[in-house]
Design a protein around this motif. Sequence first.
Motif, PDB file in Angstrom:
ATOM      1  N   ARG A   1     -30.389   5.738 -33.618  1.00 35.58           N
ATOM      2  CA  ARG A   1     -29.401   5.073 -33.665  1.00 35.58           C
ATOM      3  C   ARG A   1     -28.341   4.998 -34.855  1.00 35.58           C
ATOM      4  O   ARG A   1     -27.170   4.880 -34.271  1.00 35.58           O
ATOM      5  N   ARG A   2     -29.157   5.147 -35.976  1.00 42.14           N
ATOM      6  CA  ARG A   2     -27.757   5.334 -37.204  1.00 42.14           C
ATOM      7  C   ARG A   2     -27.132   5.907 -36.163  1.00 42.14           C
ATOM      8  O   ARG A   2     -26.114   6.476 -36.559  1.00 42.14           O
ATOM      9  N   PHE A   3     -27.711   7.631 -35.710  1.00 39.34           N
ATOM     10  CA  PHE A   3     -26.823   9.284 -35.481  1.00 39.34           C
ATOM     11  C   PHE A   3     -25.753   8.310 -34.731  1.00 39.34           C
ATOM     12  O   PHE A   3     -24.300   8.217 -34.559  1.00 39.34           O
ATOM     13  N   GLY A   4     -26.150   7.377 -33.692  1.00 37.75           N
ATOM     14  CA  GLY A   4     -25.634   7.137 -32.148  1.00 37.75           C
ATOM     15  C   GLY A   4     -23.944   6.116 -33.048  1.00 37.75           C
ATOM     16  O   GLY A   4     -22.945   6.516 -32.393  1.00 37.75           O
ATOM     17  N   GLU A   5     -24.538   5.373 -34.166  1.00 38.69           N
ATOM     18  CA  GLU A   5     -23.059   4.708 -34.593  1.00 38.69           C
ATOM     19  C   GLU A   5     -22.483   5.720 -35.329  1.00 38.69           C
ATOM     20  O   GLU A   5     -21.022   5.080 -34.946  1.00 38.69           O
ATOM     21  N   GLN A   6     -22.574   6.680 -35.620  1.00 36.22           N
ATOM     22  CA  GLN A   6     -21.544   7.994 -36.336  1.00 36.22           C
ATOM     23  C   GLN A   6     -20.771   8.380 -35.059  1.00 36.22           C
ATOM     24  O   GLN A   6     -19.840   8.440 -35.074  1.00 36.22           O
ATOM     25  N   LEU A   7     -21.468   8.570 -34.082  1.00 34.48           N
ATOM     26  CA  LEU A   7     -21.752   9.724 -32.714  1.00 34.48           C
ATOM     27  C   LEU A   7     -20.044   9.416 -32.503  1.00 34.48           C
ATOM     28  O   LEU A   7     -19.342   9.555 -31.877  1.00 34.48           O
TER      29      LEU A   7
ATOM     30  N   PRO B   1     -22.550   9.916 -21.350  1.00 30.11           N
ATOM     31  CA  PRO B   1     -23.403   8.815 -21.862  1.00 30.11           C
ATOM     32  C   PRO B   1     -25.084   9.692 -22.459  1.00 30.11           C
ATOM     33  O   PRO B   1     -25.889  11.312 -21.503  1.00 30.11           O
ATOM     34  N   PRO B   2     -24.990   9.757 -23.177  1.00 39.06           N
ATOM     35  CA  PRO B   2     -26.588  10.422 -23.761  1.00 39.06           C
ATOM     36  C   PRO B   2     -27.095  10.275 -22.978  1.00 39.06           C
ATOM     37  O   PRO B   2     -27.639   8.632 -22.543  1.00 39.06           O
ATOM     38  N   GLU B   3     -28.646  10.987 -22.290  1.00 39.48           N
ATOM     39  CA  GLU B   3     -30.245  10.370 -22.360  1.00 39.48           C
ATOM     40  C   GLU B   3     -30.697  10.133 -23.819  1.00 39.48           C
ATOM     41  O   GLU B   3     -30.525  11.320 -24.323  1.00 39.48           O
ATOM     42  N   ILE B   4     -31.631   9.541 -23.821  1.00 44.36           N
ATOM     43  CA  ILE B   4     -32.302   9.217 -24.972  1.00 44.36           C
ATOM     44  C   ILE B   4     -34.267   9.221 -24.531  1.00 44.36           C
ATOM     45  O   ILE B   4     -34.457   8.109 -23.507  1.00 44.36           O
ATOM     46  N   HIS B   5     -34.999  10.284 -25.164  1.00 41.84           N
ATOM     47  CA  HIS B   5     -36.217  10.027 -24.421  1.00 41.84           C
ATOM     48  C   HIS B   5     -37.201   9.970 -25.244  1.00 41.84           C
ATOM     49  O   HIS B   5     -36.956  10.785 -26.492  1.00 41.84           O
ATOM     50  N   PRO B   6     -38.508   9.257 -25.517  1.00 38.96           N
ATOM     51  CA  PRO B   6     -38.896   9.646 -26.265  1.00 38.96           C
ATOM     52  C   PRO B   6     -39.945  11.110 -26.387  1.00 38.96           C
ATOM     53  O   PRO B   6     -40.141  11.658 -25.394  1.00 38.96           O
ATOM     54  N   LEU B   7     -40.149  11.651 -27.594  1.00 40.54           N
ATOM     55  CA  LEU B   7     -40.509  13.138 -27.573  1.00 40.54           C
ATOM     56  C   LEU B   7     -42.013  13.220 -27.655  1.00 40.54           C
ATOM     57  O   LEU B   7     -42.890  12.171 -27.758  1.00 40.54           O
TER      58      LEU B   7
END
Length: 102
Positions: free
Chosen positions: A67-73, A85-91
């Motif tokens: 999330r912190r990276f997404g704020e910068q990205l 939009p990016p896809e975000i998934h649990p690993l």
Amino acid sequence: MPIVLVLQGPTVTQQRYEDAVRRFTGGRDRMEQPADWPVGGLLVHLAGQGPQGFRIIDVWESEDSCRRFGEQLAPVLEEVGITDPPEIHPLQGFVSAATVPA
């Protein structure tokens, strides 16, 4: 829990990726180590061209670091013209054998 961020789509191109990298690195052509990212927590970064287009995959140590990276990205992506939009998934699994030479 580690998080996978996948960015792909019609506006994700190698040229736009390279433009974003230059903005994050102060003009360098490549991101080469985790310290090149504006926030900590990156485990793996992959980017490359495939049959379905250019794809970027990051693995982050936590949802918070992602999330912190997404704020910068987000503003950088907007500047370079990436609107998918990016896809975000649990690993669910992670195996690493060695560093891949560039």
